[in-house]
Scaffold this active site. Structure first.
Site, PDB file in Angstrom:
ATOM      1  N   LEU A 148       0.860  -1.172   0.000  1.00 32.88           N
ATOM      2  CA  LEU A 148       0.000   0.000   0.000  1.00 32.88           C
ATOM      3  C   LEU A 148       0.902   1.230   0.000  1.00 32.88           C
ATOM      4  O   LEU A 148       1.998   1.198   0.577  1.00 32.88           O
ATOM      5  CB  LEU A 148      -0.891   0.028   1.252  1.00 32.88           C
ATOM      6  CG  LEU A 148      -1.906  -1.107   1.421  1.00 32.88           C
ATOM      7  CD1 LEU A 148      -2.604  -0.989   2.779  1.00 32.88           C
ATOM      8  CD2 LEU A 148      -2.934  -1.109   0.299  1.00 32.88           C
ATOM      9  N   ASP A 149       0.461   2.311  -0.627  1.00 35.31           N
ATOM     10  CA  ASP A 149       1.225   3.557  -0.592  1.00 35.31           C
ATOM     11  C   ASP A 149       1.451   3.995   0.853  1.00 35.31           C
ATOM     12  O   ASP A 149       0.662   3.660   1.749  1.00 35.31           O
ATOM     13  CB  ASP A 149       0.469   4.673  -1.321  1.00 35.31           C
ATOM     14  CG  ASP A 149       0.429   4.471  -2.828  1.00 35.31           C
ATOM     15  OD1 ASP A 149       1.203   3.638  -3.337  1.00 35.31           O
ATOM     16  OD2 ASP A 149      -0.378   5.153  -3.487  1.00 35.31           O
ATOM     17  N   LYS A 150       2.484   4.762   1.050  1.00 36.52           N
ATOM     18  CA  LYS A 150       2.823   5.243   2.388  1.00 36.52           C
ATOM     19  C   LYS A 150       1.617   5.849   3.099  1.00 36.52           C
ATOM     20  O   LYS A 150       1.341   5.557   4.254  1.00 36.52           O
ATOM     21  CB  LYS A 150       3.951   6.281   2.303  1.00 36.52           C
ATOM     22  CG  LYS A 150       4.301   6.944   3.634  1.00 36.52           C
ATOM     23  CD  LYS A 150       5.375   8.013   3.466  1.00 36.52           C
ATOM     24  CE  LYS A 150       5.661   8.705   4.786  1.00 36.52           C
ATOM     25  NZ  LYS A 150       6.692   9.764   4.651  1.00 36.52           N
ATOM     26  N   THR A 152      -1.587   5.524   2.420  1.00 39.54           N
ATOM     27  CA  THR A 152      -2.824   4.741   2.359  1.00 39.54           C
ATOM     28  C   THR A 152      -2.844   3.779   3.538  1.00 39.54           C
ATOM     29  O   THR A 152      -1.868   3.077   3.791  1.00 39.54           O
ATOM     30  CB  THR A 152      -2.913   3.951   1.040  1.00 39.54           C
ATOM     31  OG1 THR A 152      -2.944   4.871  -0.052  1.00 39.54           O
ATOM     32  CG2 THR A 152      -4.173   3.096   0.999  1.00 39.54           C
TER      33      THR A 152
END
Length: 346
Positions: A148-150, A152
């Site tokens: 997951l993105d930082k 998110t």
């Protein structure tokens, strides 16, 4: 003596100094290459003969750089430090000998990389699990089968042995087309999609900005298939003409590209609230909100995206496991403020 300048087997970058260039070569290169290399690493490359200005070899980091200069740099693969365990709290939803399921908070990077060699989820997992993580992901990504993105938040599963890693990786590669894997996200977006339910089929590739992605023609060399299914769950500040100030949208991935939901929602005109890379053009939308809601939205500084659902087949038992995580506090507060806006519009 400097090592000979060689382009073989290494990444070559050609940079043209802009009008603001001036001063020392090492300082300018450090700024130009972003967070890829430290200044000390750049200085070492210059001394090793890996940099040329206008075709001439340079061996002094303090050499002068001027506007219009062409700078060629040989960039060897960076030597990644082996991540160490760090006592970072983890919210564990489930754990056994094969997998660990965690709720990743916003702000936590998944694995080490440029600019984030410590303080990552991998560092936390190494501390928590010891040597039991799968090694298939390599030194930087032990046990990691998806990310997951930082900024998110949401549910993630990590493999604790190589057999589990291969089994889970196959499920994520299939994206649930033939198996039980499900991944669903809740997003708070500006406006209201024209369709309340639909599919975004738009290939993604690298943007002109190094860290961003963009919708591109499938004929582009780096474009890859990207498909997102979405459904509007709730609308806020709805107007008489059917438009709305904002919406809550459930998104399900058929492919898993970098920044996929963020880019796709922006592509259809409904970027995520708070998205610093793909939603800046919609910042003025906040002026349409009441004062109370405006303060909450204005203070929300990450993309409003949460991976609330993850379902997969357990790699050892074959049992279908399903995990759901409620919205974290910051998104719950944002949702509450938008709901107040909904009531005020009636």
């Amino acid at each position: 003596m400097s090592a000979p300048f060689s382009e073989a087997g290494a990444d070559m970058k050609v940079l043209i100094a802009d009008e603001s260039a001036g001063g020392r070569l090492d300082a300018w290169l450090t700024a130009a290459l972003g967070d890829e290399f430290s200044r000390s690493r750049i200085q070492a490359l210059v001394k090793q003969g890996m940099v040329r200005i206008n075709g001439e070899a340079v061996s002094e980091p303090k050499a002068k750089i001027r506007p219009g200069d062409e700078v060629r740099v040989v960039l060897p693969e960076p030597e990644d430090p082996e991540p160490k365990g760090e006592d970072i709290p983890l919210q564990v939803l489930y754990e056994d000998d094969d997998v660990i399921v965690i709720m990743k908070p916003a702000g936590l990077v998944v694995h080490p990389g440029a600019g984030n060699w410590t303080g990552t989820l991998v560092n936390a997992l190494i501390h928590h699990c010891g040597d039991t993580l799968s090694g298939i992901g390599g030194v930087k990504r032990p046990g990691i089968v998806h990310r997951l993105d930082k900024e998110t938040s949401g549910v993630m599963v990590v493999a604790k042995n190589d057999i589990a890693h291969r089994h889970l990786a196959a499920q994520f590669a299939d994206h649930g087309r033939t198996g039980p894997l499900e991944r669903a996200y809740m997003a708070l977006v500006w406006g209201r999609p024209r369709q309340l339910k639909g599919t975004i089929d738009a290939p993604l590739g690298r943007s002109s900005a190094r860290t961003k992605r963009a919708v591109k023609s499938i004929e582009s060399g780096d474009a890859r298939e990207a498909i997102t299914h979405f459904e509007v769950v709730e609308r806020f500040g709805e107007q008489a003409d059917g438009t709305a100030i904002a919406s809550m949208v459930e998104c399900r991935l058929e492919t898993g590209r970098t920044h996929q939901i963020r880019v796709h929602m922006a592509h259809i005109g409904n970027p995520l609230i708070g998205d610093p890379e793909y939603g800046t053009a919609f910042k003025t939308k906040v002026n349409r909100l009441s004062d109370g809601t405006k303060a909450v939205v204005g203070g929300f500084h990450r993309q409003a995206l949460h991976a609330f659902l993850l379902q997969f087949e357990h790699p050892a038992s074959g049992r279908v496991m399903r995990f759901e995580a409620p919205l974290p506090d910051d998104m719950a507060q944002l949702l509450s403020a938008l709901r107040n806006e909904k009531r005020a519009a009636k």
